[in-house]
Design an enzyme around this catalytic site. Sequence first.
Site, short mmCIF file in Angstrom:
data_model
loop_
_atom_site.label_atom_id
_atom_site.label_comp_id
_atom_site.label_asym_id
_atom_site.label_seq_id
_atom_site.Cartn_x
_atom_site.Cartn_y
_atom_site.Cartn_z
N ASP A 8 2.96 9.64 6.34
CA ASP A 8 4.11 9.03 6.41
C ASP A 8 5.00 9.76 7.56
OD1 ASP A 8 3.32 6.94 4.53
OD2 ASP A 8 4.77 7.64 3.25
N ASP A 134 5.20 -4.88 -2.14
CA ASP A 134 5.69 -3.89 -2.73
C ASP A 134 6.42 -4.43 -3.95
OD1 ASP A 134 4.77 -2.12 -0.61
OD2 ASP A 134 6.76 -2.35 0.66
#
Length: 249
Positions: A8, A134
């Site tokens: 990330d 998600d």
Amino acid sequence: MYIIPAIDILDKKVVRLREGDYDQVTFYDVTLEEMIEKYQSNGTEFVHIIDLNGAKGDFSNQDYLFDIIHKTEMKVQYGGGVRSIDKVKELIDSGIHRVIVGTQAITNPAFLDELSDAVCDEYKCSDRVVIAIDVLDEVIKYSGWMESSPIKLMDYVDRCLNLGFFRFLCTDINKDGKLGGAGVELYQKLLDHSPFIKLIASGGISSMKDIKALQKIKVEACVVGKAIYENRITIEEIKDWNLKSLISF
């Protein structure tokens, strides 16, 4: 099942967020180039890169990211702020192996239909597009996990399948960034509902024991990030696992 290492990026730095919260960020003293080199030199084929700035609509990382991505021979699974059909096609044409779409597919009802029409004829869409889901307590979250969708989880999966998208990246928000174990129960529910989906598990993976639990329920792959940086899972273990998976496949 194979392991995809996750990187990330926030403000050009390697980070991990806790439960997707930008106020709960851990910075790591390693660069994107160094991480990719470590994985590539150890025989890992895929890497999962998320532009956290892009996820918020800030594309200041993009030139930096793509300069590095274009230099690697690794297959990149990329996400962060993919909001248009043109952007999906641009990313695929520029060499990104898989493009992750999330928020736009939830908030714009026509987006998935248009993406299916635009991509599935030219490319094998399930191999080039990953649908991100998600999930927090079986509620779909979007926009950096700040908003909740009224769409029921299984209904959304069915809609994607009907349009030709079979590969899903499912993140259990309850587990993400905590190293508390994978959301096996959630993934099992998805696979019970649609056994033929290609499911990539994400969130909470803290050990090889978690990896084995995911293999047992037959997810296609899993994304591992923080456990690597915190030395819970070594790159050598990932290499050995993926080589064995390739041989058994």
